[in-house]
Write an enzyme that holds these catalytic residues in place. Structure first.
Site, PDB file in Angstrom:
ATOM      1  N   LYS A 113     -26.315  16.323  -8.555  1.00 15.57           N
ATOM      2  CA  LYS A 113     -25.416  17.469  -7.513  1.00 15.57           C
ATOM      3  C   LYS A 113     -24.361  17.714  -8.229  1.00 15.57           C
ATOM      4  O   LYS A 113     -23.406  17.130  -8.166  1.00 15.57           O
ATOM      5  CB  LYS A 113     -25.180  16.501  -6.373  1.00 15.57           C
ATOM      6  CG  LYS A 113     -24.991  17.363  -5.045  1.00 15.57           C
ATOM      7  CD  LYS A 113     -23.355  17.980  -5.108  1.00 15.57           C
ATOM      8  CE  LYS A 113     -23.102  18.615  -3.809  1.00 15.57           C
ATOM      9  NZ  LYS A 113     -21.811  19.388  -4.015  1.00 15.57           N
TER      10      LYS A 113
ATOM     11  N   GLU B 131     -14.324   8.675 -12.040  1.00 16.09           N
ATOM     12  CA  GLU B 131     -13.501   9.136 -12.886  1.00 16.09           C
ATOM     13  C   GLU B 131     -12.658  10.170 -11.868  1.00 16.09           C
ATOM     14  O   GLU B 131     -13.408  11.159 -11.259  1.00 16.09           O
ATOM     15  CB  GLU B 131     -13.839  10.068 -14.039  1.00 16.09           C
ATOM     16  CG  GLU B 131     -14.498   8.985 -15.262  1.00 16.09           C
ATOM     17  CD  GLU B 131     -13.553   8.048 -15.753  1.00 16.09           C
ATOM     18  OE1 GLU B 131     -12.270   8.331 -15.660  1.00 16.09           O
ATOM     19  OE2 GLU B 131     -14.003   6.771 -15.992  1.00 16.09           O
TER      20      GLU B 131
ATOM     21  N   CYS C 213      -8.498  17.179 -15.942  1.00 12.84           N
ATOM     22  CA  CYS C 213      -7.770  15.743 -15.389  1.00 12.84           C
ATOM     23  C   CYS C 213      -6.857  15.335 -16.401  1.00 12.84           C
ATOM     24  O   CYS C 213      -6.042  14.387 -16.265  1.00 12.84           O
ATOM     25  CB  CYS C 213      -8.869  14.759 -15.122  1.00 12.84           C
ATOM     26  SG  CYS C 213     -10.220  14.386 -16.251  1.00 12.84           S
TER      27      CYS C 213
ATOM     28  N   GLU D  79      -0.791  15.340  -8.321  1.00 14.32           N
ATOM     29  CA  GLU D  79      -1.892  15.986  -9.321  1.00 14.32           C
ATOM     30  C   GLU D  79      -1.782  17.550  -8.780  1.00 14.32           C
ATOM     31  O   GLU D  79      -2.289  17.722  -7.829  1.00 14.32           O
ATOM     32  CB  GLU D  79      -3.285  15.543  -9.417  1.00 14.32           C
ATOM     33  CG  GLU D  79      -4.003  16.044 -10.405  1.00 14.32           C
ATOM     34  CD  GLU D  79      -5.346  15.501 -10.464  1.00 14.32           C
ATOM     35  OE1 GLU D  79      -5.926  15.459 -11.507  1.00 14.32           O
ATOM     36  OE2 GLU D  79      -6.031  15.017  -9.586  1.00 14.32           O
TER      37      GLU D  79
END
Length: 478
Positions: A172, A247, A281, A379
């Site tokens: 997906k 992750e 990331c 972030e």
């Protein structure tokens, strides 16, 4: 280009809704149409994957390796086509995207080679005439949920080790990368991957992602994305006893000490912060500079940032392109506004070249902040970096570790003692000296500490540990 599902070797056009896909470099240009799936497609994909598992898992490792090699060959031949589509869909500069395609090819070939490598060990028995050994065996059907920022590399670094280990896959992809995902599936179909071994289901996470997690009898789930979503996935998988890896986020720091070679450090800090518009990331989001060179470093950094070329993704000279979407633009611009209101703007890049309308954000470096400020702790996932000043090495490492995340960190120094101390003391899953925070080689484990990861690793040999389970075997031959 229109998205399609690939289930059981058949192409299916889902009809649960349509979304126009526009080019983030030029929002008046439509790249294609995203056709959304409903829960029935997820159920169908699991049935196809389960049926294919019976034969795929019994296939020899060498035979599975042959399929991965053919996937690599076709992907290499189609690389320019896939890179062009991906750059138009999510805005990554074409030069970077071509590099990502090369990485995808290398990943397929790397894991293909695992088909003929040892997958267990012999263990001495306390009894006479008993052979005792371990084997790594596949888990079953693996769910793969991938993000939009690396639309080729991340899917492949999950799918390739899953397949070579004997698992089948339900993939997906993120909505913003579903056209590219469809093109990759077409490549793998052309390479002759057997029906049902990999199944692509395109749609909204709220509609089909929850079905995949909560209803489908998965044996493993690998996810890359936001921390909030990852923690929710971990909770669901733990409750259902599904092996999982997540992750998640990062707030990566680059430390620059007084003795650093600035001709090396500055370009690498800029690259880590602003390549891919900061949408990695592992991007450098915090820059920690020792006091003795603070002013000199900021001057050099400002000069470098002022020369960055912000341009459409298909411009071969673009250093960074637009952010990926309208929602991403709004989120990142809220931090730009916060920086303008509460920080000192130390450096800012030029505006985008050309007169096209796109989701362009000028690279920005903010200073005058304390270590607890949102610009330092949250972030951002965009071309915004914060600079902090440290009195010495010990304070710099303490600031580096002052984060809920622990994905990547780097140190710039010529001092061997500080280099080794940093590698020991930095609380991050990937630590590097005189290198940028972003990226890791495909043959090396990838993953973080703290809220950056569920404590497993991707890529390299570590990925094979996730996609297999150990079986202990013993036979008496008296």
């Amino acid at each position: 280009m229109n998205s399609r599902n690939w289930i059981g070797g058949e192409w299916i056009k889902p009809a649960a809704g349509e979304v126009a896909v526009t080019n983030p470099s030029n929002t008046i240009e439509q790249v294609g149409v995203l056709h959304l799936s409903d829960p029935s497609h997820v159920i169908q994909a699991e049935q196809a994957a389960r049926e294919a598992y019976a034969s795929w898992s019994r296939m020899s490792g060498s035979a599975r390796a042959g399929h991965l090699d053919r996937m690599a060959d076709v992907l290499e031949a189609k690389s320019d086509d896939v890179a062009l589509l991906a750059s138009m869909e999510m805005g990554k500069p074409i030069a970077e995207m071509r590099g990502e395609l090369k990485r995808g090819v290398n990943l397929l070939r790397y894991y293909a080679a695992e088909g003929v490598r040892a997958n267990g060990s012999v263990i001495p028995s306390s009894e006479q005439n008993v052979l005792q050994y371990t084997r790594k065996v596949p888990l079953g059907v693996a769910g793969i949920i991938t993000p939009w920022n690396f639309p080729v590399a991340i899917p492949i670094w999950k799918i390739a080790p899953a397949l070579i280990s004997g698992n089948t896959v339900i993939w997906k992809p993120a909505e913003l990368a579903s056209l590219t995902a469809t093109r990759l599936a077409e490549v793998f179909a052309e390479a002759g991957l057997p029906p049902g071994v990999m199944n692509l289901v395109v749609g909204k996470g709220s509609q089909i992602g929850n079905v995949l997690l909560e209803q489908i009898p998965l044996d493993a789930l690998s996810f890359t994305g936001s921390t909030s979503t990852g923690l929710n996935i971990a909770q669901i998988c733990a409750k259902r006893n599904i092996k999982y890896q997540t992750e998640m986020g990062g707030k990566n720091a680059a430390i620059v000490l007084n003795d650093a070679d600035l001709e090396t450090a500055v370009p690498l800090v800029v690259s880590g912060s602003f390549r891919s518009a900061g949408q990695k990331c592992t991007a450098t989001s915090r820059i920690i500079v020792e006091s003795g060179i603070y002013e000199t470093f900021i001057e050099a950094l400002s000069q470098a940032v002022s020369q960055i070329k912000l341009a459409p993704a298909l411009d071969s000279e673009a250093y960074l392109g637009p952010v990926a979407s309208a929602s991403q633009y709004e989120t990142v611009m809220s931090y730009v506004q916060l920086a303008n209101e509460e920080a000192e703007i130390l450096a800012q890049g030029p505006t985008a070249t050309g007169d096209q309308e796109g989701y362009y954000i000028r690279p920005l470096v903010a200073g005058g902040l304390n270590a607890a400020h949102p610009l330092v702790q949250e972030e951002i996932f965009g071309p915004v970096a914060a600079v902090l000043e440290a009195t010495d090495f010990d304070e710099a490492v303490a600031i580096c570790n002052q984060s809920i995340y622990g994905l990547s960190a780097s140190l710039f120094t010529q001092n061997l003692s500080y280099a080794h101390r940093f590698l020991d003391e930095a609380r991050a899953g990937m630590v590097r000296v005189n290198q940028e925070t972003a990226g890791v080689e495909y043959q090396s484990p990838f993953g973080g500490m703290k809220l950056s990861s569920s404590h497993t690793r991707e890529q390299g040999q570590a990925a094979l540990d996730f996609y297999t389970q150990l079986k202990t075997c013993a036979i008496s031959y008296q």
